[in-house]
Design an enzyme around this catalytic site. Structure first.
Site, PDB file in Angstrom:
ATOM      1  N   PRO A  57      -0.457  -5.185  -2.250  1.00  0.00           N
ATOM      2  CA  PRO A  57      -1.025  -4.101  -3.064  1.00  0.00           C
ATOM      3  C   PRO A  57      -0.400  -2.745  -2.773  1.00  0.00           C
ATOM      4  O   PRO A  57      -0.422  -2.284  -1.639  1.00  0.00           O
ATOM      5  CB  PRO A  57      -2.498  -4.115  -2.635  1.00  0.00           C
ATOM      6  CG  PRO A  57      -2.463  -4.605  -1.221  1.00  0.00           C
ATOM      7  CD  PRO A  57      -1.325  -5.583  -1.147  1.00  0.00           C
ATOM      8  N   ASP A  96      -4.192  -1.314  -3.203  1.00  0.00           N
ATOM      9  CA  ASP A  96      -4.650  -0.870  -1.894  1.00  0.00           C
ATOM     10  C   ASP A  96      -5.236   0.525  -2.085  1.00  0.00           C
ATOM     11  O   ASP A  96      -4.529   1.436  -2.518  1.00  0.00           O
ATOM     12  CB  ASP A  96      -3.451  -0.837  -0.940  1.00  0.00           C
ATOM     13  CG  ASP A  96      -3.863  -0.606   0.496  1.00  0.00           C
ATOM     14  OD1 ASP A  96      -5.070  -0.711   0.795  1.00  0.00           O
ATOM     15  OD2 ASP A  96      -2.990  -0.307   1.321  1.00  0.00           O
ATOM     16  N   TRP A 543      -4.878  -1.528   7.046  1.00  0.00           N
ATOM     17  CA  TRP A 543      -4.004  -2.708   7.095  1.00  0.00           C
ATOM     18  C   TRP A 543      -4.814  -3.977   7.258  1.00  0.00           C
ATOM     19  O   TRP A 543      -4.403  -5.043   6.832  1.00  0.00           O
ATOM     20  CB  TRP A 543      -2.999  -2.585   8.239  1.00  0.00           C
ATOM     21  CG  TRP A 543      -2.018  -1.487   8.022  1.00  0.00           C
ATOM     22  CD1 TRP A 543      -1.962  -0.299   8.684  1.00  0.00           C
ATOM     23  CD2 TRP A 543      -0.971  -1.460   7.058  1.00  0.00           C
ATOM     24  NE1 TRP A 543      -0.942   0.463   8.199  1.00  0.00           N
ATOM     25  CE2 TRP A 543      -0.306  -0.227   7.203  1.00  0.00           C
ATOM     26  CE3 TRP A 543      -0.515  -2.361   6.089  1.00  0.00           C
ATOM     27  CZ2 TRP A 543       0.777   0.137   6.403  1.00  0.00           C
ATOM     28  CZ3 TRP A 543       0.562  -2.003   5.311  1.00  0.00           C
ATOM     29  CH2 TRP A 543       1.196  -0.768   5.469  1.00  0.00           C
ATOM     30  N   GLN A 574       7.087  -3.311   5.641  1.00  0.00           N
ATOM     31  CA  GLN A 574       5.875  -4.135   5.769  1.00  0.00           C
ATOM     32  C   GLN A 574       5.987  -5.132   6.915  1.00  0.00           C
ATOM     33  O   GLN A 574       5.061  -5.894   7.154  1.00  0.00           O
ATOM     34  CB  GLN A 574       5.585  -4.874   4.464  1.00  0.00           C
ATOM     35  CG  GLN A 574       5.331  -3.956   3.282  1.00  0.00           C
ATOM     36  CD  GLN A 574       4.130  -3.068   3.493  1.00  0.00           C
ATOM     37  OE1 GLN A 574       3.174  -3.449   4.158  1.00  0.00           O
ATOM     38  NE2 GLN A 574       4.164  -1.858   2.955  1.00  0.00           N
ATOM     39  N   TRP A 578       1.990  -5.234   6.233  1.00  0.00           N
ATOM     40  CA  TRP A 578       1.284  -6.306   5.540  1.00  0.00           C
ATOM     41  C   TRP A 578       1.725  -7.705   5.976  1.00  0.00           C
ATOM     42  O   TRP A 578       0.888  -8.594   6.137  1.00  0.00           O
ATOM     43  CB  TRP A 578       1.490  -6.128   4.040  1.00  0.00           C
ATOM     44  CG  TRP A 578       0.458  -6.777   3.201  1.00  0.00           C
ATOM     45  CD1 TRP A 578      -0.893  -6.586   3.266  1.00  0.00           C
ATOM     46  CD2 TRP A 578       0.686  -7.723   2.160  1.00  0.00           C
ATOM     47  NE1 TRP A 578      -1.518  -7.359   2.318  1.00  0.00           N
ATOM     48  CE2 TRP A 578      -0.572  -8.063   1.620  1.00  0.00           C
ATOM     49  CE3 TRP A 578       1.839  -8.311   1.617  1.00  0.00           C
ATOM     50  CZ2 TRP A 578      -0.714  -8.965   0.568  1.00  0.00           C
ATOM     51  CZ3 TRP A 578       1.689  -9.208   0.569  1.00  0.00           C
ATOM     52  CH2 TRP A 578       0.436  -9.532   0.054  1.00  0.00           C
ATOM     53  N   LYS A 613      17.413   8.602   3.520  1.00  0.00           N
ATOM     54  CA  LYS A 613      16.082   8.147   3.194  1.00  0.00           C
ATOM     55  C   LYS A 613      15.470   9.072   2.136  1.00  0.00           C
ATOM     56  O   LYS A 613      15.680  10.280   2.189  1.00  0.00           O
ATOM     57  CB  LYS A 613      15.241   8.196   4.476  1.00  0.00           C
ATOM     58  CG  LYS A 613      14.106   7.248   4.436  1.00  0.00           C
ATOM     59  CD  LYS A 613      13.284   7.271   5.684  1.00  0.00           C
ATOM     60  CE  LYS A 613      11.950   6.675   5.280  1.00  0.00           C
ATOM     61  NZ  LYS A 613      10.994   6.550   6.304  1.00  0.00           N
ATOM     62  N   LYS A 616       9.882  13.426   0.611  1.00  0.00           N
ATOM     63  CA  LYS A 616       9.416  14.621  -0.094  1.00  0.00           C
ATOM     64  C   LYS A 616      10.101  15.861   0.463  1.00  0.00           C
ATOM     65  O   LYS A 616      10.444  16.775  -0.278  1.00  0.00           O
ATOM     66  CB  LYS A 616       7.904  14.750   0.046  1.00  0.00           C
ATOM     67  CG  LYS A 616       7.169  13.965  -1.035  1.00  0.00           C
ATOM     68  CD  LYS A 616       5.676  14.185  -0.980  1.00  0.00           C
ATOM     69  CE  LYS A 616       4.969  13.175  -1.872  1.00  0.00           C
ATOM     70  NZ  LYS A 616       3.566  12.996  -1.517  1.00  0.00           N
TER      71      LYS A 616
END
Ligand SMILES: [Zn+2]
Ligand SMILES: [Zn+2]
Length: 1010
Positions: A57, A96, A543, A574, A578, A613, A616
């Site tokens: 999610p 999520d 998580w 992840q 996850w 990478k 922001k």
């Protein structure tokens, strides 16, 4: 103009490949005809097997960027591939929605600085409402991106991690852990973020990008050894504030320690560190007077210097013998610093364990904002890191400061808020996953990861095997379902909403939900003593929330059917997220060494064009929706899958989209359009003119059989590479087939056969259409998982137009399988040799500056005998594509080719010689071909279809020489440009007509068509 093309059915393919428009049309075709729903229903009813799926999610705390889009494309690719193979997959979305990421996003929106301010100014009910609003806002963005991308995930069946029904099932997993004794409250040192005001799991600390270069003090100080005149332990730290919580010193038992005379003091430090440390401290005059082992120092006391500032330190010294004493620990490293390590069990993991095993009380005087409490004496109310300078000052006053500089080093920061993390001893709830690590590892080993390095990274992370801190001191999360008796401390775990409401001492309101603050208002009665039970005030790690998905998102029945799932794919970050929590919770749930997924593809991260990478702060994040408004989804999908292996980082360069990827798709588009137009002209019907028909009627030539053979190879490679998640290689095979085999080789070899409308050669033309139709339709299916819009468009507007009996959507087509009957390796080899000779002919032309359109008189091809046989058998094709009139096949170069009128090129044992002399015939034909090309371009520009036959083509302003040379070729030219007749005019004024300027070599000429 005579329009022979039947313009009977809409919609058609436009002249140019304009994917954005096309995709809009196809999207509405899918919507109006419920294609996505039909596909799912169809495969549910009729399938050759069921493959489970659980959506990883996305967190609804931001808008999707192109990296997310790449991940979604990989999921959709698998779905389309497997459904075409006949499997049913519950490809259902999931979101999520809780936890720190969402809370921080909403805090920002509400303009509050921290949790305290949040609770004071906003209040919990309002905050929860705002969290839900924020989720919905971001949800819209994600759905929009999926729609643009053409991702066929079912949004109606999405799971939401904040729904009560989901949380209840998550609680049931905790109940399993509880019953196995794996869920417990513990006092541990955890990573703690002062910004987010919550602890983090060790997995989160290891997150990519969490370690940053930061500036810290580099402090050398000394503690006076008790009962001596002038002996001091020399110690180094980068966290001066931890001197406030210092309770012991540790040395390595095996190492040698030296007493070093400096002035009238003796400093104790590891012997091997004396020289470098003295140099660092710029102490030039010193002398080692004595050495002892670490063991000899055990139990030695030291004078803790701040007892006047911190009365509690004096108090605890009385409580335990080992407080402010030297202890022995193997972990003490004598290769760095001084080899004497001060211990703050309240602020360090190793320190904590050292204290715990000696039953030394843990001194951790911090509040939730990491400010000192009253137990820290004069430091009360100060933020821990703000006391660094005070501590240094106090050391100086006491003459205990040796040196304080600044260093830059790598230090873990919060992956969400980037605050420097603290290690704090706190009371938290832990899943003791360390106790089931064997099972977890066994389960993980059985999973297919497709690539070695992600696998190794995952396994070695799992081997760290730390207890999992699952409690968070936050608001918007699944609540920890443990109630504790205020009287006897008995604890009870509640595993469903119904159970909770039944046991509640008071009736709960209508709007009750499984969230703070409602759930905190539920009071239970202790079954042991009748006392009041209140909930332990924690929410669960988000998580843990999402990691419950394989169980929590399904009903019991669905869970049995779909889990374990055969395949999942998520981004590399992840690994600690996850992929990890799914596995841990599944092992807890099943108590077996079993993973909830059989395969897991971990995708490399998407970076910017320069390989940085996306973040922001750099301002280099490329949003998915804005990108897909301007750029085609198909081209995007093809690009991100084709560029590199999925496990590699992808340097996303928007400039690259419209180059090669566009070109490949455009070529497929135009080949299909070309086939359609020609095939319709000759009333080709795929049902009547099948491959069998062509084969049985002996209408095939080697060139068709070659293409069909290459098609089998392509089908095989593409399928194998898609199955093994080498998407880039699967698409390379498709690209090669479309660009090389079809466009550059096959079509030029058969184009001339299609030019005529001679009824005697109709069957041959139909055989070519049959080959093209079959090859393109097959390749279109192979493209569908990657470029669903283009594949659907070609299915509807090319293949289904030629054969209306085809299925409603390309997605219901069966996945192509290669037919070994059609594979002919010898033939492929022969053609390989032919193409090599042709490319040498091209190279020779280039050397002689001879355009490919100019026919040449003679080629001499030198090759070994075997190749010679093959080549001469395909002489016609060689002459056709290399545009030469005659060829001679020899074993050694004859004398004649050594003159000036020859150019050549060779590779290995193959050489091609071309005679560059052109007589009037060849010159005339060359001019004709140059002109024909210009007329073709004008035809296209004026919007004629390739099959349209022109009344006439007019050429004016040619000089006399050119006119004379061209004259014999006018009929051939008429045929070439599909015109009834070609007329030459000495000047454009001869006839009143719409002229178009053109160029032939240096000459300006004029062309007209009608
Ligand atoms: Zn934080
Ligand atoms: Zn009780």
């Amino acid at each position: 103009m005579t329009a022979k093309f039947n313009n009977n059915s809409n919609p058609t393919l436009s002249e140019d490949y304009r994917p954005l428009e096309l995709e809009k049309e196809i999207r509405s075709f899918w919507q109006q005809n419920y294609i996505q729903q039909k596909l799912e229903e169809n495969r549910l009813k009729q399938n050759k097997g069921i493959l489970g799926y659980v959506e990883g999610p996305p967190t609804l705390n931001g808008v999707p960027h192109v990296g997310h889009a790449r991940g979604r494309v990989m999921k959709d690719l698998r779905y389309r591939l497997k459904t075409m193979q006949g499997y049913y997959i519950p490809f259902w979305a999931g979101w999520d929605t809780q936890g720190l990421p969402v809370e921080l996003e909403v805090e920002k929106l509400l303009n509050v600085k921290n949790k305290r301010e949040l609770l004071e100014k906003v209040g919990m009910e309002k905050f929860v409402e705002e969290c839900k609003k924020a989720i919905i806002k971001y949800h819209k963005e994600w759905v929009a991106a999926d729609q643009k991308l053409g991702v066929f995930i079912n949004h109606d069946k999405a799971y939401w991690t904040y729904h009560d029904s989901y949380i209840e099932r998550e609680w049931q997993i905790l109940k399993h852990a509880w019953n196995q004794g794996l869920l417990e409250e513990g006092h541990y040192v955890v990573a703690y973020c002062p910004g987010c005001q919550t602890s983090l799991s060790s997995a989160e600390v290891g997150y990519e990008g969490a370690y940053k270069i930061v500036e810290d003090p580099s402090l050398y100080f000394k503690f006076k050894r008790s009962d001596t005149e002038n002996e001091y332990f020399l110690i180094w730290t980068t966290m001066p504030f931890t001197l406030i919580t210092d309770t012991m010193l540790a040395v390595n038992p095996e190492a040698e320690y030296a007493k070093v005379q400096v002035g009238n003091e003796k400093w104790i430090l590891a012997k091997q560190r004396v020289q470098p440390v003295m140099q660092e401290l710029q102490v030039h005059e010193y002398r080692v007077t004595e050495t002892v082992t670490g063991k000899d120092l055990e139990g030695t006391g030291y004078e803790y210097p701040f007892k006047d500032l911190i009365p509690e330190q004096a108090e605890i010294e009385k409580k335990h013998l080992l407080i402010h004493k030297v202890i022995l620990e193997d972990f003490v490293d004598v290769d760095t610093a001084t080899g004497v390590v001060h211990q703050s069990p309240g602020n360090g993991e190793e320190d904590f364990f050292a204290a715990q095993k000696r039953n030394v009380p843990i001194y951790a005087p911090f509040d939730d904002e990491v400010k000192f409490t009253k137990e820290a004496g004069t430091f009360i109310g100060k933020f821990a890191r703000d006391t660094d300078s005070i501590v240094v000052e106090e050391l100086k006053k006491r003459n205990l400061l040796v040196q304080c500089k600044t260093i830059e080093h790598e230090y873990p920061t919060c992956w969400r808020s980037h605050h420097k993390l603290f290690w704090l001893a706190r009371k938290e709830y832990f899943l003791r996953t360390d106790r089931i690590n064997n099972k977890v590892l066994e389960a993980a080993e059985k999973v297919n990861y497709y690539y070695e390095s992600p696998k190794n990274r995952f396994i070695s992370f799992l081997k760290e095997s730390k207890p999992w801190c699952i409690s968070r001191e936050r608001v918007w999360g699944a609540p920890l379902p443990i109630w504790k008796c205020q009287k006897c401390s008995h604890k009870s775990l509640i595993a469903s909403k119904q159970e909770l409401l039944e046991k509640a001492t008071e009736k709960q309101p209508e709007d009750f939900e499984l969230h703070k603050p409602w759930v905190d208002r539920v009071i239970l009665k202790c079954e042991k003593c009748g006392g009041t039970m209140r909930r332990e005030d924690f929410v669960l790690d988000a998580w843990h929330n999402s990691g419950a998905a394989p169980y929590a998102r399904f009903t019991d029945e669905e869970y049995k059917k779909y889990v374990p799932v055969d395949y999942l794919t998520e981004a590399m970050d992840q690994t600690r997220g996850w992929a990890n929590t799914l596995l841990l919770e599944h092992v807890i749930l099943t108590q077996k060494p079993e993973s909830p997924y059989e395969a897991f593809l971990l995708q490399g991260l998407t970076q910017d064009a320069k390989g940085r990478k996306m973040s922001k702060s750099l301002g280099n994040v490329i949003e998915a929706n804005t990108t897909l408004e301007k750029h085609s989804a198909d081209v995007f999908r093809f690009y991100v899958l084709r560029k590199c292996p999925p496990a590699d980082p992808n340097d996303f360069d928007i400039q690259e989209l419209n180059r090669r990827p566009y070109q490949v798709l455009s070529t497929l588009y135009h080949l299909s359009r070309f086939t359609l137009q020609n095939a319709e002209f000759d009333n080709f019907n795929p049902q009547d003119h099948s491959l069998e028909w062509a084969r049985n009627g002996r209408h095939f030539k080697p060139v068709d059989r070659w293409l069909l053979s290459k098609l089998q190879e392509t089908t095989e490679t593409c399928t194998e590479k898609l199955e093994t998640c080498q998407f880039n290689f699967a698409l390379a095979a498709l690209e090669d087939f479309v660009i090389e085999s079809l466009s550059r080789l096959y079509v030029p070899m058969v184009r001339k056969e299609l030019w005529t409308d001679d009824p005697h050669t109709l069957e041959r033309r139909l055989a070519v259409y049959s080959t093209l139709y079959h090859a393109l339709k097959t390749v279109n299916s192979l493209f569908n998982p990657t470029t669903p819009y283009l594949s659907e468009a070609l299915h509807q507007r090319v293949f289904k137009k030629l054969d209306p009996t085809l299925v409603e959507t390309v997605n219901l087509e069966s996945w192509p399988e290669s037919d070994t009957q059609l594979r002919d390796l010898v033939l492929e080899d022969n053609f390989e040799t032919l193409f090599k000779a042709v490319s040498l002919a091209y190279a020779a032309r280039q050397a002689g500056k001879l355009k490919r359109r100019w026919p040449l008189g003679k080629a001499v091809v030198v090759s070994p005998e075997e190749a010679r046989e093959t080549l001469s058998r395909n002489e016609c094709l060689f002459l056709e594509i290399s545009n030469v009139k005659t060829a001679e096949w020899v074993g050694t170069p004859p004398e004649s080719v050594k003159g000036q009128e020859w150019v050549s090129a060779s590779e290995g044992d193959l050489s091609v010689y071309l005679n560059i002399q052109r007589d009037e015939k060849l010159l005339g034909e060359g001019i004709m071909r140059d002109l024909a090309r210009r007329v073709q371009a004008l035809r296209k520009e004026r919007g004629y279809r390739p099959t349209d036959v022109l009344e006439a083509a007019h050429i004016a302003d040619l000089d006399d020489e050119y006119t004379r040379l061209l004259q014999p070729y006018l009929d051939e030219m008429a045929e070439l440009v599909r015109a009834r007749k070609v007329y030459l005019h000495s000047s454009r004024s001869e006839i009143k007509i719409q002229w178009y300027d053109s160029q032939l070599g240096e000459k300006r000429i004029a062309i007209s068509i009608h």
